[in-house]
Design a protein around this motif. Structure first.
Motif, PDB file in Angstrom:
ATOM      1  N   PHE A  54       0.854  -1.174   0.000  1.00  0.00           N
ATOM      2  CA  PHE A  54       0.000   0.000   0.000  1.00  0.00           C
ATOM      3  C   PHE A  54       0.897   1.235   0.000  1.00  0.00           C
ATOM      4  CE2 PHE A  54      -2.675  -3.316   1.494  1.00  0.00           C
ATOM      5  CZ  PHE A  54      -3.982  -2.953   1.230  1.00  0.00           C
ATOM      6  N   PRO A  55       0.891   2.041  -1.079  1.00  0.00           N
ATOM      7  CA  PRO A  55       1.752   3.224  -1.134  1.00  0.00           C
ATOM      8  C   PRO A  55       1.453   4.203   0.007  1.00  0.00           C
ATOM      9  CG  PRO A  55       0.866   2.709  -3.300  1.00  0.00           C
ATOM     10  CD  PRO A  55       0.147   1.832  -2.312  1.00  0.00           C
ATOM     11  N   ASP A  56       2.447   5.015   0.354  1.00  0.00           N
ATOM     12  CA  ASP A  56       2.323   5.978   1.437  1.00  0.00           C
ATOM     13  C   ASP A  56       1.843   7.344   0.962  1.00  0.00           C
ATOM     14  OD1 ASP A  56       3.125   4.185   3.403  1.00  0.00           O
ATOM     15  OD2 ASP A  56       5.247   4.608   3.064  1.00  0.00           O
ATOM     16  N   ALA A  57       1.376   7.435  -0.280  1.00  0.00           N
ATOM     17  CA  ALA A  57       0.854   8.694  -0.810  1.00  0.00           C
ATOM     18  C   ALA A  57      -0.267   8.399  -1.789  1.00  0.00           C
ATOM     19  CB  ALA A  57       1.957   9.487  -1.496  1.00  0.00           C
ATOM     20  N   LEU A  58      -1.162   9.367  -1.945  1.00  0.00           N
ATOM     21  CA  LEU A  58      -2.228   9.257  -2.935  1.00  0.00           C
ATOM     22  C   LEU A  58      -2.264  10.551  -3.733  1.00  0.00           C
ATOM     23  CD1 LEU A  58      -4.674  11.166  -1.706  1.00  0.00           C
ATOM     24  CD2 LEU A  58      -5.087   9.147  -0.319  1.00  0.00           C
ATOM     25  N   THR A  59      -2.971  10.538  -4.852  1.00  0.00           N
ATOM     26  CA  THR A  59      -3.055  11.709  -5.716  1.00  0.00           C
ATOM     27  C   THR A  59      -4.506  12.108  -5.902  1.00  0.00           C
ATOM     28  OG1 THR A  59      -1.063  10.993  -6.892  1.00  0.00           O
ATOM     29  CG2 THR A  59      -2.423  12.646  -7.979  1.00  0.00           C
ATOM     30  N   VAL A  60      -4.766  13.402  -5.752  1.00  0.00           N
ATOM     31  CA  VAL A  60      -6.093  13.965  -5.996  1.00  0.00           C
ATOM     32  C   VAL A  60      -5.934  14.965  -7.135  1.00  0.00           C
ATOM     33  CG1 VAL A  60      -8.012  15.276  -5.037  1.00  0.00           C
ATOM     34  CG2 VAL A  60      -6.748  13.689  -3.587  1.00  0.00           C
ATOM     35  N   THR A  61      -6.742  14.798  -8.204  1.00  0.00           N
ATOM     36  CA  THR A  61      -6.653  15.676  -9.367  1.00  0.00           C
ATOM     37  C   THR A  61      -7.923  16.486  -9.516  1.00  0.00           C
ATOM     38  OG1 THR A  61      -5.229  14.069 -10.473  1.00  0.00           O
ATOM     39  CG2 THR A  61      -6.237  15.762 -11.860  1.00  0.00           C
ATOM     40  N   ALA A  62      -7.754  17.814  -9.632  1.00  0.00           N
ATOM     41  CA  ALA A  62      -8.884  18.721  -9.843  1.00  0.00           C
ATOM     42  C   ALA A  62      -8.470  19.765 -10.865  1.00  0.00           C
ATOM     43  CB  ALA A  62      -9.284  19.389  -8.539  1.00  0.00           C
ATOM     44  N   SER A  63      -9.322  19.986 -11.844  1.00  0.00           N
ATOM     45  CA  SER A  63      -9.069  20.978 -12.899  1.00  0.00           C
ATOM     46  C   SER A  63      -7.705  20.785 -13.548  1.00  0.00           C
ATOM     47  CB  SER A  63      -9.182  22.396 -12.337  1.00  0.00           C
ATOM     48  OG  SER A  63     -10.450  22.617 -11.793  1.00  0.00           O
ATOM     49  N   GLY A  64      -7.323  19.528 -13.761  1.00  0.00           N
ATOM     50  CA  GLY A  64      -6.068  19.221 -14.431  1.00  0.00           C
ATOM     51  C   GLY A  64      -4.831  19.335 -13.561  1.00  0.00           C
ATOM     52  N   LYS A  65      -4.986  19.726 -12.305  1.00  0.00           N
ATOM     53  CA  LYS A  65      -3.842  19.854 -11.404  1.00  0.00           C
ATOM     54  C   LYS A  65      -3.841  18.702 -10.413  1.00  0.00           C
ATOM     55  CE  LYS A  65      -1.646  22.703  -7.961  1.00  0.00           C
ATOM     56  NZ  LYS A  65      -1.835  23.712  -6.954  1.00  0.00           N
ATOM     57  N   ALA A  66      -2.743  17.959 -10.408  1.00  0.00           N
ATOM     58  CA  ALA A  66      -2.608  16.808  -9.504  1.00  0.00           C
ATOM     59  C   ALA A  66      -1.902  17.234  -8.225  1.00  0.00           C
ATOM     60  CB  ALA A  66      -1.830  15.699 -10.182  1.00  0.00           C
ATOM     61  N   THR A  67      -2.457  16.805  -7.096  1.00  0.00           N
ATOM     62  CA  THR A  67      -1.862  17.077  -5.791  1.00  0.00           C
ATOM     63  C   THR A  67      -1.575  15.740  -5.120  1.00  0.00           C
ATOM     64  OG1 THR A  67      -3.165  19.107  -5.572  1.00  0.00           O
ATOM     65  CG2 THR A  67      -2.221  18.201  -3.564  1.00  0.00           C
ATOM     66  N   THR A  68      -0.328  15.536  -4.719  1.00  0.00           N
ATOM     67  CA  THR A  68       0.064  14.314  -4.030  1.00  0.00           C
ATOM     68  C   THR A  68       0.061  14.574  -2.531  1.00  0.00           C
ATOM     69  OG1 THR A  68       1.421  13.635  -5.899  1.00  0.00           O
ATOM     70  CG2 THR A  68       1.878  12.577  -3.794  1.00  0.00           C
ATOM     71  N   VAL A  69      -0.569  13.669  -1.786  1.00  0.00           N
ATOM     72  CA  VAL A  69      -0.708  13.827  -0.339  1.00  0.00           C
ATOM     73  C   VAL A  69      -0.207  12.563   0.347  1.00  0.00           C
ATOM     74  CG1 VAL A  69      -2.319  14.261   1.545  1.00  0.00           C
ATOM     75  CG2 VAL A  69      -2.769  15.243  -0.710  1.00  0.00           C
ATOM     76  N   ARG A  70       0.643  12.726   1.343  1.00  0.00           N
ATOM     77  CA  ARG A  70       1.093  11.574   2.132  1.00  0.00           C
ATOM     78  C   ARG A  70      -0.052  11.077   3.000  1.00  0.00           C
ATOM     79  NH1 ARG A  70       6.637  13.132   5.021  1.00  0.00           N
ATOM     80  NH2 ARG A  70       5.467  12.004   6.611  1.00  0.00           N
ATOM     81  N   THR A  71      -0.184   9.779   3.117  1.00  0.00           N
ATOM     82  CA  THR A  71      -1.302   9.210   3.877  1.00  0.00           C
ATOM     83  C   THR A  71      -1.223   9.538   5.371  1.00  0.00           C
ATOM     84  OG1 THR A  71      -0.128   7.093   3.999  1.00  0.00           O
ATOM     85  CG2 THR A  71      -1.780   7.340   2.258  1.00  0.00           C
ATOM     86  N   ASP A  72      -0.042   9.793   5.902  1.00  0.00           N
ATOM     87  CA  ASP A  72       0.051  10.140   7.322  1.00  0.00           C
ATOM     88  C   ASP A  72      -0.330  11.598   7.597  1.00  0.00           C
ATOM     89  OD1 ASP A  72       2.374  11.112   6.142  1.00  0.00           O
ATOM     90  OD2 ASP A  72       3.657  10.584   7.835  1.00  0.00           O
ATOM     91  N   HIS A  73      -0.622  12.374   6.556  1.00  0.00           N
ATOM     92  CA  HIS A  73      -1.072  13.765   6.706  1.00  0.00           C
ATOM     93  C   HIS A  73      -2.581  13.894   6.543  1.00  0.00           C
ATOM     94  CE1 HIS A  73       3.099  15.653   5.697  1.00  0.00           C
ATOM     95  NE2 HIS A  73       3.132  14.871   6.752  1.00  0.00           N
ATOM     96  N   ILE A  74      -3.280  12.769   6.381  1.00  0.00           N
ATOM     97  CA  ILE A  74      -4.718  12.776   6.136  1.00  0.00           C
ATOM     98  C   ILE A  74      -5.476  12.446   7.413  1.00  0.00           C
ATOM     99  CG2 ILE A  74      -6.589  11.659   4.859  1.00  0.00           C
ATOM    100  CD1 ILE A  74      -4.518  11.099   2.638  1.00  0.00           C
ATOM    101  N   SER A  75      -6.468  13.284   7.733  1.00  0.00           N
ATOM    102  CA  SER A  75      -7.293  13.004   8.914  1.00  0.00           C
ATOM    103  C   SER A  75      -8.566  12.248   8.537  1.00  0.00           C
ATOM    104  CB  SER A  75      -7.647  14.292   9.659  1.00  0.00           C
ATOM    105  OG  SER A  75      -8.365  15.168   8.835  1.00  0.00           O
TER     106      SER A  75
END
Length: 77
Positions: free
Chosen positions: A51-72
């Motif tokens: 299970f990777p330690d980051a995920l990607t959220v894409t909105a309006s063509g811009k991808a944002t990578t977020v570490r899973t330990d920073h997610i509440s």
């Protein structure tokens, strides 16, 4: 999953797998949020699942990578 993952982080990773490819709202530990299409996938490696330690959220063509330990929290949105 890593042995270092907290139970909360493991739950976030399972939720990310379930919501992969859908519109989500990702709430960050600092109170900010990211909204968009979620990209998160497990990898089969060494006979197990990683299970990777980051995920990607894409909105309006811009991808944002977020570490899973920073997610509440993560949910459909």
């Amino acid at each position: 999953m890593s042995y270092d993952d907290t139970l909360h982080e493991q739950a976030i990773k399972f939720q990310a797998v379930a919501l992969n490819g859908t519109a989500v709202v990702v709430s960050l530990v600092g109170g900010q949020s990211v909204t968009g299409a979620l990209a998160y996938a497990t990898v089969v490696k060494y006979g197990g699942t990683v299970f990777p330690d980051a995920l990607t959220v894409t909105a309006s063509g811009k991808a944002t990578t977020v570490r899973t330990d920073h997610i509440s929290a993560i949910g459909q949105g």
